[in-house]
Scaffold this active site. Structure first.
Site, PDB file in Angstrom:
ATOM      1  N   CYS A 114      -8.946   2.269   1.943  1.00 26.37           N
ATOM      2  CA  CYS A 114      -7.496   2.138   2.115  1.00 26.37           C
ATOM      3  C   CYS A 114      -7.068   0.713   2.426  1.00 26.37           C
ATOM      4  O   CYS A 114      -5.911   0.349   2.203  1.00 26.37           O
ATOM      5  CB  CYS A 114      -7.012   3.089   3.207  1.00 26.37           C
ATOM      6  SG  CYS A 114      -7.288   4.839   2.827  1.00 26.37           S
ATOM      7  N   HIS A 251       0.147   0.381   5.071  1.00 24.87           N
ATOM      8  CA  HIS A 251      -0.568   1.396   4.307  1.00 24.87           C
ATOM      9  C   HIS A 251       0.065   2.741   4.620  1.00 24.87           C
ATOM     10  O   HIS A 251       0.271   3.097   5.779  1.00 24.87           O
ATOM     11  CB  HIS A 251      -2.047   1.382   4.709  1.00 24.87           C
ATOM     12  CG  HIS A 251      -2.817   2.577   4.237  1.00 24.87           C
ATOM     13  ND1 HIS A 251      -2.736   3.052   2.947  1.00 24.87           N
ATOM     14  CD2 HIS A 251      -3.675   3.407   4.894  1.00 24.87           C
ATOM     15  CE1 HIS A 251      -3.527   4.102   2.823  1.00 24.87           C
ATOM     16  NE2 HIS A 251      -4.091   4.351   3.978  1.00 24.87           N
ATOM     17  N   ASN A 281      -1.024   9.723   0.807  1.00 21.24           N
ATOM     18  CA  ASN A 281      -1.914   8.576   1.000  1.00 21.24           C
ATOM     19  C   ASN A 281      -2.581   8.252  -0.328  1.00 21.24           C
ATOM     20  O   ASN A 281      -3.445   8.998  -0.796  1.00 21.24           O
ATOM     21  CB  ASN A 281      -2.962   8.928   2.062  1.00 21.24           C
ATOM     22  CG  ASN A 281      -3.895   7.773   2.391  1.00 21.24           C
ATOM     23  OD1 ASN A 281      -3.969   6.791   1.657  1.00 21.24           O
ATOM     24  ND2 ASN A 281      -4.625   7.899   3.489  1.00 21.24           N
TER      25      ASN A 281
END
Length: 324
Positions: A114, A251, A281
Site C-alpha cells: 500500500c 492512502h 482500499n
C-alpha cells in the site's frame, strides 16, 4: 538552482464492475452497516475476468498523458507500483510501456504494497533530480480482487481494483520551500512486522499467488502513529509546518485511520481528500487515484501544499510533500 519534480498530469482508471456492500451480504455473515462503520467503504470496483493489472495501468497512463497534453514518446521512463503483477516477470511497467507504444526509455516495478506509490514517487523524484531523466510516468495499479480469501469477512470487504498515474517533469527551481514540485520524502520499513499484513503464497514458498492475511487491529494501531510521524518528518525536511498544508492526500485504506491521522496532525477533514467510500482500499493505486480525482474536480490550486502518506505490508510506510 536545483531540479524539482513537478506534477504536470494526472489520470486514473476504474474497472466497470461496481460492487456494493450488499453483494457481500449474500455471501458472508456481514452487512452494509458493519462494513461502513468499520471502514467507511460503501462500494468498490472489481476487474473483469481476463482484465489484468497492466490493462488498468495502461488506461490510467493514457489518461495522465492526455491530461498533460503529452505523447508517450515524450516520456523517459515508467516507475510502477504494484503488489499484484500480471506475471512473476516481466515487470508490469514494461507491459505498460509496450501498451503505450513506447520504444525508448526504461520501465520497472516497485513493490511496497500500500505504500508502493509513495516509494515509487520518491524513487522517480530522485532520478529526476539526479538528471537521469526529464519526464517520468509514475503509476500505482492493483487487482487485489485476485488475492482475496472470499470466506474472510475481515479482509475481502475492504479491497478494490484500480489504477492511478501522475507525470513528473524536472524543472529548474530556486531550491526553497516556495518551489513547485516535490519538496521532500520520508520512507521507512520494518520487516519484524511482516506477519501483520502479508500474502500466504509466492514463487519460492508455495509456488502459488496466495491470499491476503491481515491482523487488522494491530495494523490500525501502527498506522495512525507511523503515518503522523512520517508526515511531520517530511514537512520538517521541506521546511514547512502543518499550518502550511492545504491538502492531505492519504492512502485510502480505512476512514477511521484517515480521520485519526488528520486529527493527530491538527488538520480538519475539509482538507482531506477522501475516496475510500467509492473505491475501497486499492493499495498502491489509492493515492494516485485520489490525486487524479481531486485534480479533475479542480480542488488543487497552484501553490497548494499537499502531503501524501501511506502504510502497507512490510510494514512499509512513508510520505511525500509537494507543492502543486
Amino acid at each position: 538552482m536545483i531540479r524539482r519534480s513537478i506534477v504536470v498530469g494526472t489520470g486514473h482508471y476504474l474497472p466497470e464492475r461496481v460492487v456494493e456492500n450488499s453483494w457481500f451480504e449474500e455471501r458472508l455473515d456481514t452487512n452494509d452497516e458493519w462494513i461502513r462503520s468499520r471502514s467507511g467503504i460503501e462500494r468498490r470496483h472489481f476487474a473483469a475476468d481476463g482484465q489484468t493489472t497492466s490493462d488498468l495501468a495502461i488506461r490510467a497512463a493514457k489518461a495522465a498523458l492526455e491530461n498533460a497534453g503529452l505523447t508517450a514518446d515524450e516520456i523517459d521512463g515508467i516507475v510502477l507500483a504494484t503488489s499484484t503483477p500480471d506475471f512473476t516477470f516481466p515487470a508490469v511497467a514494461t507491459m505498460v510501456q509496450s501498451g503505450l507504444g513506447m520504444t525508448r526509455g526504461f520501465a520497472y516495478d516497485v513493490q511496497a504494497v500500500c505504500a508502493g506509490f509513495v516509494f515509487a514517487l520518491a524513487n522517480a523524484d530522485a532520478m529526476l533530480r539526479a538528471g537521469m531523466a526529464n519526464r517520468l510516468l509514475v503509476i500505482g495499479a492493483e487487482t487485489f480482487s485476485r488475492i482475496m480469501d472470499w470466506t474472510d469477512r475481515s479482509t475481502c470487504v475492504l479491497f478494490g481494483d484500480g489504477a492511478g498515474a501522475v507525470i513528473l517533469e524536472a524543472r529548474d527551481s530556486a531550491g526553497t520551500s516556495d518551489d513547485r514540485g516535490i519538496l521532500s520524502s520520508d520512507l521507512h520499513s520494518d520487516g519484524t512486522y511482516r506477519d501483520l499484513l502479508y500474502v500466504d503464497g509466492g514463487v519460492s514458498t508455495t509456488g502459488t499467488a496466495g491470499q491476503l492475511r491481515m491482523q487488522g487491529n494491530l495494523v490500525f494501531r501502527h498506522a495512525v502513529e507511523k503515518l503522523t510521524k512520517t508526515a511531520h518528518a517530511a514537512l520538517d525536511k521541506a521546511g514547512l509546518e502543518t499550518s502550511d498544508v492545504n491538502w492531505l492526500v492519504p492512502h485510502q485504506a480505512n476512514k477511521r485511520i484517515i480521520s485519526g491521522t488528520a486529527q493527530k496532525m491538527g488538520l480538519p477533514m475539509e482538507k482531506v481528500v477522501l475516496t475510500v467510500a467509492d473505491h475501497g482500499n486499492t493499495s498502491a493505486a489509492s493515492i494516485p487515484l485520489a490525486l487524479s480525482i481531486a485534480n479533475g474536480e479542480n480542488r488543487f490550486k497552484p501553490g497548494d501544499v499537499l502531503v501524501t502518506e501511506a502504510i502497507g505490508g512490510g510494514l512499509s510506510w512513508g510520505s511525500v510533500v509537494l507543492r502543486w
